[in-house]
Structures are given as structure tokens and as C-alpha cells.
Design a protein around this motif. Structure first.
Motif, PDB file in Angstrom:
ATOM      1  N   ALA A 181       0.829  -1.210   0.000  1.00  0.00           N
ATOM      2  CA  ALA A 181       0.000   0.000   0.000  1.00  0.00           C
ATOM      3  C   ALA A 181       0.855   1.248   0.000  1.00  0.00           C
ATOM      4  CB  ALA A 181      -0.888   0.019   1.236  1.00  0.00           C
ATOM      5  N   TRP A 182       0.677   2.110  -1.008  1.00  0.00           N
ATOM      6  CA  TRP A 182       1.178   3.478  -0.799  1.00  0.00           C
ATOM      7  C   TRP A 182       0.025   4.303  -0.243  1.00  0.00           C
ATOM      8  CZ3 TRP A 182      -0.982   7.574  -3.451  1.00  0.00           C
ATOM      9  CH2 TRP A 182      -1.328   7.467  -4.810  1.00  0.00           C
ATOM     10  N   ALA A 183       0.398   5.349   0.520  1.00  0.00           N
ATOM     11  CA  ALA A 183      -0.597   6.138   1.261  1.00  0.00           C
ATOM     12  C   ALA A 183      -1.525   5.212   2.063  1.00  0.00           C
ATOM     13  CB  ALA A 183      -1.400   7.045   0.343  1.00  0.00           C
ATOM     14  N   PRO A 184      -0.954   4.421   2.972  1.00  0.00           N
ATOM     15  CA  PRO A 184      -1.802   3.509   3.753  1.00  0.00           C
ATOM     16  C   PRO A 184      -2.843   4.234   4.600  1.00  0.00           C
ATOM     17  CG  PRO A 184       0.416   3.634   4.676  1.00  0.00           C
ATOM     18  CD  PRO A 184       0.469   4.322   3.356  1.00  0.00           C
ATOM     19  N   PHE A 185      -2.618   5.556   4.837  1.00  0.00           N
ATOM     20  CA  PHE A 185      -3.625   6.377   5.522  1.00  0.00           C
ATOM     21  C   PHE A 185      -4.334   7.287   4.520  1.00  0.00           C
ATOM     22  CE2 PHE A 185      -0.012   6.575   8.835  1.00  0.00           C
ATOM     23  CZ  PHE A 185      -0.435   5.434   9.490  1.00  0.00           C
ATOM     24  N   GLY A 186      -4.119   7.083   3.242  1.00  0.00           N
ATOM     25  CA  GLY A 186      -4.670   8.016   2.249  1.00  0.00           C
ATOM     26  C   GLY A 186      -4.235   9.445   2.541  1.00  0.00           C
ATOM     27  N   GLU A 187      -3.060   9.558   3.173  1.00  0.00           N
ATOM     28  CA  GLU A 187      -2.549  10.872   3.618  1.00  0.00           C
ATOM     29  C   GLU A 187      -3.571  11.615   4.481  1.00  0.00           C
ATOM     30  OE1 GLU A 187      -1.019  13.365   0.481  1.00  0.00           O
ATOM     31  OE2 GLU A 187       0.611  11.978   0.032  1.00  0.00           O
ATOM     32  N   GLY A 188      -4.527  10.901   5.019  1.00  0.00           N
ATOM     33  CA  GLY A 188      -5.539  11.535   5.885  1.00  0.00           C
ATOM     34  C   GLY A 188      -6.618  12.275   5.100  1.00  0.00           C
ATOM     35  N   ARG A 189      -6.598  12.130   3.756  1.00  0.00           N
ATOM     36  CA  ARG A 189      -7.590  12.861   2.943  1.00  0.00           C
ATOM     37  C   ARG A 189      -9.019  12.408   3.261  1.00  0.00           C
ATOM     38  NH1 ARG A 189      -5.045  14.447  -2.783  1.00  0.00           N
ATOM     39  NH2 ARG A 189      -2.971  14.921  -2.009  1.00  0.00           N
ATOM     40  N   GLY A 190      -9.956  13.338   3.115  1.00  0.00           N
ATOM     41  CA  GLY A 190     -11.363  13.016   3.349  1.00  0.00           C
ATOM     42  C   GLY A 190     -11.646  12.758   4.819  1.00  0.00           C
ATOM     43  N   GLY A 191     -10.744  13.211   5.708  1.00  0.00           N
ATOM     44  CA  GLY A 191     -10.966  13.050   7.149  1.00  0.00           C
ATOM     45  C   GLY A 191     -10.762  11.628   7.638  1.00  0.00           C
ATOM     46  N   LEU A 192      -9.891  10.877   6.983  1.00  0.00           N
ATOM     47  CA  LEU A 192      -9.711   9.458   7.334  1.00  0.00           C
ATOM     48  C   LEU A 192      -9.258   9.257   8.782  1.00  0.00           C
ATOM     49  CD1 LEU A 192     -10.011   6.630   6.291  1.00  0.00           C
ATOM     50  CD2 LEU A 192      -7.978   6.922   4.912  1.00  0.00           C
ATOM     51  N   PHE A 193      -8.346  10.120   9.277  1.00  0.00           N
ATOM     52  CA  PHE A 193      -7.881   9.938  10.663  1.00  0.00           C
ATOM     53  C   PHE A 193      -9.001  10.197  11.687  1.00  0.00           C
ATOM     54  CE2 PHE A 193      -3.572  10.927   8.842  1.00  0.00           C
ATOM     55  CZ  PHE A 193      -2.971   9.722   9.179  1.00  0.00           C
ATOM     56  N   GLU A 194     -10.052  10.918  11.227  1.00  0.00           N
ATOM     57  CA  GLU A 194     -11.154  11.245  12.165  1.00  0.00           C
ATOM     58  C   GLU A 194     -12.400  10.431  11.859  1.00  0.00           C
ATOM     59  OE1 GLU A 194      -9.869  14.150  10.241  1.00  0.00           O
ATOM     60  OE2 GLU A 194      -8.230  14.064  11.702  1.00  0.00           O
ATOM     61  N   ASP A 195     -12.300   9.457  10.989  1.00  0.00           N
ATOM     62  CA  ASP A 195     -13.492   8.680  10.622  1.00  0.00           C
ATOM     63  C   ASP A 195     -14.093   8.015  11.886  1.00  0.00           C
ATOM     64  OD1 ASP A 195     -14.677   7.170   7.870  1.00  0.00           O
ATOM     65  OD2 ASP A 195     -14.972   6.128   9.782  1.00  0.00           O
ATOM     66  N   PRO A 196     -15.386   8.259  12.157  1.00  0.00           N
ATOM     67  CA  PRO A 196     -15.991   7.724  13.393  1.00  0.00           C
ATOM     68  C   PRO A 196     -15.877   6.206  13.511  1.00  0.00           C
ATOM     69  CG  PRO A 196     -17.500   9.237  12.263  1.00  0.00           C
ATOM     70  CD  PRO A 196     -16.324   9.065  11.361  1.00  0.00           C
ATOM     71  N   ALA A 197     -15.980   5.494  12.414  1.00  0.00           N
ATOM     72  CA  ALA A 197     -15.897   4.022  12.487  1.00  0.00           C
ATOM     73  C   ALA A 197     -14.505   3.598  12.963  1.00  0.00           C
ATOM     74  CB  ALA A 197     -16.205   3.407  11.129  1.00  0.00           C
ATOM     75  N   LEU A 198     -13.463   4.282  12.470  1.00  0.00           N
ATOM     76  CA  LEU A 198     -12.097   3.928  12.882  1.00  0.00           C
ATOM     77  C   LEU A 198     -11.862   4.275  14.345  1.00  0.00           C
ATOM     78  CD1 LEU A 198      -9.944   5.140   9.835  1.00  0.00           C
ATOM     79  CD2 LEU A 198     -10.685   2.842  10.383  1.00  0.00           C
ATOM     80  N   LEU A 199     -12.410   5.423  14.762  1.00  0.00           N
ATOM     81  CA  LEU A 199     -12.223   5.840  16.160  1.00  0.00           C
ATOM     82  C   LEU A 199     -12.947   4.870  17.092  1.00  0.00           C
ATOM     83  CD1 LEU A 199     -12.650   9.723  15.754  1.00  0.00           C
ATOM     84  CD2 LEU A 199     -10.519   8.446  15.997  1.00  0.00           C
ATOM     85  N   GLU A 200     -14.126   4.423  16.657  1.00  0.00           N
ATOM     86  CA  GLU A 200     -14.902   3.490  17.482  1.00  0.00           C
ATOM     87  C   GLU A 200     -14.176   2.140  17.605  1.00  0.00           C
ATOM     88  OE1 GLU A 200     -19.110   3.285  16.282  1.00  0.00           O
ATOM     89  OE2 GLU A 200     -19.035   1.205  17.019  1.00  0.00           O
ATOM     90  N   ILE A 201     -13.682   1.656  16.494  1.00  0.00           N
ATOM     91  CA  ILE A 201     -12.940   0.375  16.544  1.00  0.00           C
ATOM     92  C   ILE A 201     -11.693   0.558  17.422  1.00  0.00           C
ATOM     93  CG2 ILE A 201     -11.611  -1.305  15.174  1.00  0.00           C
ATOM     94  CD1 ILE A 201     -13.576  -0.734  12.835  1.00  0.00           C
ATOM     95  N   GLY A 202     -10.979   1.669  17.215  1.00  0.00           N
ATOM     96  CA  GLY A 202      -9.754   1.930  17.973  1.00  0.00           C
ATOM     97  C   GLY A 202      -9.999   1.946  19.479  1.00  0.00           C
ATOM     98  N   ALA A 203     -11.123   2.549  19.887  1.00  0.00           N
ATOM     99  CA  ALA A 203     -11.418   2.672  21.322  1.00  0.00           C
ATOM    100  C   ALA A 203     -11.511   1.287  21.972  1.00  0.00           C
ATOM    101  CB  ALA A 203     -12.721   3.442  21.503  1.00  0.00           C
ATOM    102  N   LYS A 204     -12.007   0.302  21.218  1.00  0.00           N
ATOM    103  CA  LYS A 204     -12.130  -1.059  21.757  1.00  0.00           C
ATOM    104  C   LYS A 204     -10.783  -1.668  22.125  1.00  0.00           C
ATOM    105  CE  LYS A 204     -14.660  -4.084  19.432  1.00  0.00           C
ATOM    106  NZ  LYS A 204     -15.402  -4.655  18.280  1.00  0.00           N
TER     107      LYS A 204
END
Ligand code: NAP
Length: 295
Positions: A181-204
Motif C-alpha cells: 500500500a502506498w498512502a496507507p492512511f490516504g494521507e488523511g484525505r477526506g478526514g480518514l484519521f477522524e473517521d468515526p468508524a475507525l475511532l470506534e474500533i480503535g477505542a475497543k
């Protein structure tokens, strides 16, 4: 560290550190920090203009060359058999090494067959431990994998939760080509680092969105090369081997796919003309370093 085994038996760390958009001034410090954080795989390219700094950081680190997996990429203006051979020798000089672990063709344009023949020869001569491609989507991948003498071992493509490359990966699996994968975070575009689904999974799992993304890639068997210029983030991105995502969370992640690039399409005629234009411009002005778009 976990490894993927390439089709020729070479083992590549599944997690590495990428230096796209890391300036010459910062690159040596960043690579030394990454090595200190534990990374042993480094991803650079001729077109990043920082191969020298990567090479000097490796030398300065005192870590044995054999412990480090070095990847670089041949840029389009160096395609064609002769030019490609010469440019790989130059990359080795800049990287201060007499072999490169993985050399990729950076883009699927211009004379990539000529360039590929040069990589095949350098591979057989033991100068390259593995050879591969980047940004080759299924049409071009099938073409090269079918008609080249040696099949590419890796294909590095834009891959992140918003552009999961499910179909492209299916074809890579079919042809025995490892996806990276290049840009495994998509460089954070489109709010990827703040995506609610990712934050919810991360909290677990008490993990960040970045760690969830990297873990998801790794569990799909996708090699990753996240970039950060911040030491604490390098460490954060490296700490992804002490948890695993449940089947349910993997399914949730699958649901995030928008099936389109967050950058640009390699099928957009205007983009292809843009690639042609930079090759033409550099032919007439060798010093020109046209502003890089995302490659
Ligand atoms: N083959 C190709 O055509 C191609 C194209 C693009 C990239 N690449 C390779 O892939 C590597 C990675 O891709 P990329 O650099 O474009 O994008 P990326 O790794 O998806 O994202 C990098 C961005 O994320 C930020 N970041 C990193 N870790 C973070 C964290 N834990 N929390 C919050 N933000 C974080 C970085 O900021 P800071 O730096 O400020 O921390 C940077 O802005 C490149 O360096 C390059 O080696 C290859």
C-alpha cells in the motif's frame, strides 16, 4: 516484525517507512528516527530526490546493511533498457550500497518493457534481490505479468480504507504478486484519521485510527510503508503487532470502501498527458524538478 514472502522466496518486512515528501533537509534525521523506532524497511524513489539522505542515514545508523530492506523506484524518464540500467546504478551509488532489496518501476507509462528487461538482468546479476512495479492496475499488471520473462514480485498501489483495491488485489493474488500500500492512511484525505468508524474500533483496543488502519492492512496481507516526520507518530505506527481486529471489525472496515482514488486516476487522459509533459520537459531541461503531484 512480521514478514511477507515474495514469489522468489525473499522475505520483506510487512511494515516499513516511506519518505515521499520528506525534504532533503529533514530526510536523514527522519530515517535515523525511523530506524531508532525499529523500522528496518525503507521506501524511497528516484523522483523523491532523497536517495542520498536515505543512504547516509543507513550508513550513519551503524545497523548492518543486511538487516535493512531498501526499496527504490525508477522514474519514467529513466525508462527504456539503457537508461534504466544506468539509473539503477546511480540509485545504488546514492544509497551507498552495492545491491537494492526491491526496485520498482514507478509508473505504467512510456517504455516500461525496456526498463523491465534491465531490471530482470540486474536481478539475475544479484544487484536487485527483488523487482516489481507500482501503479500497475489490473490491465497493465496482467499484461506485464503475462508477457515479461520474469513476473513482478510486488505491486505498490494506493490502498487505504477509502480505496481498498479489492479487485486489484484479487488479480495480484492470482498472479502471485505481493500488494504493497502506498498512502496507507490516504494521507488523511477526506478526514480518514477522524473517521468515526475507525475511532470506534480503535477505542475497543485502545489504539488510534492510524494503528487500526495499519493493523487492517496487515491482516489483509497488504505490506505498508506509512510516512511521518514525527518520531512519536513513527513509534505509534510501529506499535501494531500487539492486537488483532475481530472478524466483525474487519467487516466494518470493508464497509468504508469508496472504491475510488483519493488522489487521481491513472486512467484520466489529462493525468496521462501530465506524465508525458514532465518527461518532455525534463528531456529539454535536466535540472527541472517540476512540482511533484502525488505519485
Ligand atoms: N508508488 C507511488 O506512486 C507512491 C505514491 C505515494 C506514496 N508512496 C510511498 O508511500 C509512502 C506513504 O504514503 P504517503 O506518505 O503519501 O501517505 P500516508 O503514509 O498515507 O500519510 C502520511 C501523512 O499522515 C500523517 N501521519 C502519519 N502518521 C500519523 C499518525 N499516527 N497520526 C496522524 N497523522 C499521521 C503524516 O504527517 P506527519 O509527517 O506530519 O507526521 C503525513 O501527513 C510514501 O512516503 C512513499 O514512500 C508511493
Amino acid at each position: 516484525m512480521e514478514y511477507v514472502t515474495l514469489s522468489n522466496g525473499v522475505q520483506m518486512p510487512i511494515l516499513g517507512y516511506g519518505v515521499y515528501q520528506v525534504t532533503k533537509d529533514e530526510c536523514q534525521r527522519c530515517v535515523l528516527d525511523a530506524l531508532k523506532a525499529g523500522y528496518r524497511s525503507l521506501d524511497t524513489a528516484q523522483s523523491y530526490y532523497n536517495e542520498e539522505e536515505v543512504g547516509s542515514a543507513v550508513r550513519k545508523s551503524g545497523i548492518s546493511r543486511k538487516e535493512i530492506f531498501l526499496t527504490s523506484k525508477v522514474w519514467i524518464e529513466h525508462y527504456g533498457y539503457e537508461e534504466c540500467r544506468k539509473s539503477v546504478e546511480e540509485s545504488m551509488e546514492k544509497l551507498q550500497t552495492d545491491y537494492i532489496d526491491l526496485m520498482l518501476l514507478h509508473q505504467p507509462f512510456s517504455d516500461y518493457y525496456g526498463a523491465w528487461r534491465a531490471l530482470e538482468e540486474l536481478y539475475e546479476a544479484g544487484k536487485l534481490r527483488a523487482i516489481g512495479i507500482s501503479n500497475f492496475y489490473p490491465d497493465r499488471l496482467i499484461d506485464l505479468a503475462s508477457f515479461a520473462r520474469i513476473r513482478p514480485m510486488v505491486n505498490q498501489v494506493e490502498t487505504h480504507p477509502y480505496n481498498q483495491q479489492v479487485l486489484a488485489k484479487e488479480y495480484m493474488d492470482k498472479y502471485g504478486v505481493q500488494i504493497e500500500a502506498w498512502a496507507p492512511f490516504g494521507e488523511g484525505r477526506g478526514g480518514l484519521f477522524e473517521d468515526p468508524a475507525l475511532l470506534e474500533i480503535g477505542a475497543k483496543y485502545q489504539k488510534t485510527a492510524a494503528q487500526v488502519m495499519l493493523r487492517w492492512h496487515i491482516e489483509r496481507g497488504v505490506a505498508v510503508i506509512p510516512k511521518s516526520t514525527h518520531y512519536e507518530r513513527m513509534v505509534e505506527n510501529f506499535n501494531v503487532f500487539d492486537f488483532s481486529l475481530s472478524a466483525e471489525d474487519m467487516e466494518k472496515m470493508a464497509g468504508l470502501d469508496k472504491k475510488e482514488s483519493s488522489f487521481f486516476s491513472h486512467y484520466d487522459p489529462a493525468m496521462v498527458e501530465w506524465f508525458v509533459q514532465i518527461v518532455e520537459e525534463r528531456k529539454t531541461n535536466h535540472d527541472s524538478r517540476k512540482e511533484h503531484k502525488n505519485w
